[in-house]
Design an enzyme around this catalytic site. Sequence first.
Site, PDB file in Angstrom:
ATOM      1  N   TYR A  60       0.602  -1.261  -0.017  1.00 29.26           N
ATOM      2  CA  TYR A  60      -0.016   0.017  -0.072  1.00 29.26           C
ATOM      3  C   TYR A  60       0.963   1.207  -0.031  1.00 29.26           C
ATOM      4  O   TYR A  60       0.226   2.373  -0.013  1.00 29.26           O
ATOM      5  CB  TYR A  60      -1.016   0.002   1.248  1.00 29.26           C
ATOM      6  N   HIS A  96      -8.946   1.091  -5.618  1.00 33.36           N
ATOM      7  CA  HIS A  96      -8.020   0.169  -4.923  1.00 33.36           C
ATOM      8  C   HIS A  96      -6.629   0.457  -5.160  1.00 33.36           C
ATOM      9  O   HIS A  96      -6.240   0.599  -6.410  1.00 33.36           O
ATOM     10  CB  HIS A  96      -8.344  -1.264  -5.136  1.00 33.36           C
TER      11      HIS A  96
END
Length: 148
Positions: free
Chosen positions: A23, A100
Amino acid sequence: MVRFLLLNGPNLNRLGMREPHIYGHTTLAQLEKQLTEFASEYAVELTCYQSNYEGALIDQIHRAESLYDGIIFNPGAFTHYSYALRDAIASIQTPVIEVHISNIHAREPFRHQSVLAPVTAGQIVGLGVNGYRLAILALLDMVEGKGK
């Protein structure tokens, strides 16, 4: 002025700390600041909201219909099983783009399906935090009538 709502779901408050190899190192606060500044360059007012609770996100989606021109939504793990969020999105006329940070289609098999995608205006995956910027531009294009 165009108004967008940025919704981030469960565990996104842990950005920068949680699995940075997936991430990235940008925290949620840094991301929200960057995106607010980016949006303002296009005369877009961006309101940011994060919750780990499904009902709170549903309330924001319902509320958004009368307050915002579009929604950028990273639903986190709710992507894969929240029919309640799907129904909330389907119940409003406001366009929603699902974002995402990682490519959910290239990860564990349980992450490959989005139950939300069929009721959103589009989905951006795997482009890191830049996906949020692309979502702002795509939504702006939609609300200005160019993306229809």
